[in-house]
Design an enzyme around this catalytic site. Sequence first.
Site, PDB file in Angstrom:
ATOM      1  CB  SER A 211      -0.916   0.017   1.224  1.00 63.95           C
ATOM      2  OG  SER A 211      -1.676   1.215   1.282  1.00 63.95           O
ATOM      3  CE  LYS A 239      -1.279  -3.234   4.170  1.00 62.96           C
ATOM      4  NZ  LYS A 239      -1.521  -4.573   3.568  1.00 62.96           N
TER       5      LYS A 239
END
Length: 360
Positions: A211, A239
């Site tokens: 992302s 992430k």
Amino acid sequence: VKPRWRQPNAPPHTMVVAQLPTCSSFAARTSGRQRGFTGTPLRPERVSPSRGTRQPNVTVVSGVKVAVSGAGGRTGSLVMKKLAEQQGDVFYTPTGLCRSQKSKDALGKKLGDGVAWIPIEGTIGDTKSLKELCENQDALVILTSAVPKPKIVSIVMALVSKLLPWMENQKPQFSYQEGGSPEMVDWLGQKAQIDAAIASGTVKKIVLCSSMGGTQIDNFLNTMGGGGAPGETNILLWKRKAEMYLVAKCEESGGALRYAIVHPGGLLDKPGGERELLVGVDDALLDGDRRSVPRADVAAMIVELLKMDDETFQNVSFDLASREVGEGNGATRDYKKLLIGLNGKSANYQLPLNSPVPLP
């Protein structure tokens, strides 16, 4: 033309598709995993069984073998569909990991009757499922993510605060289900998938869908799950940690394992193939006014990355967004030209600084 990034001089993969007995519902529940063949392969070659055996007629399909985690999700199902549409031409029948029988059935409906795919029922927390997912595969696409759930009371309070002028504005609050925190899913879950791919000895490329916002500690997405420990929040930073782990493992492999990391902006449930796509690095696109992209275009980008064998398109990490329909130079068709526009740039993993999540 089939991608050339599989092992040099390796024979093309083949798959035998036959009528196999399915696991009983009890076996599926107790094992946590279920694997079989669904649909009819495209462009098959007829193969005759050996004399004296009782094997059924079988078909063989060749191509690059790709496994997809998060296959039952909205983006994952689009990737599976694109892979399935090109099986027998570029790709082997795709393998998809689904969390449950319900998820598997839903994906089958999305793909349509007669579309061949190999389902594996299990979770990223199940080592055996991940081993089976990566076994004999050429590439792994990681599409798993922690999913924040809004707290209903907080939504009501946010609406009320907008209606009452004397009340301080409040924002909706989010939480993650037990066992589904960013630390568990986006770090430990993705790490487990990367480790399983490496342990397979056959996976040579990993495409990770992450992302945008990974360089921004104060990004709103990092506040979801607020009030809890760092592992319950900071989804973009967890992430980022998984991305760094993948990059390090690829560097350690000496070129045997390669990666491509895509950072999409806000995901839109809109048709793909209608917009000009934009690429950048280190969240520079977030400074503009085009910070979203259709899921279908993200899926298309992932599948194109699986086909790219030039060194220019290996070990690259970039951001992806899109213009509005009708803006710019029209819908993107040449994905290689799009990535060449990065001018050799890739994500700077020295960022972010002073992260509350321990980064390498």
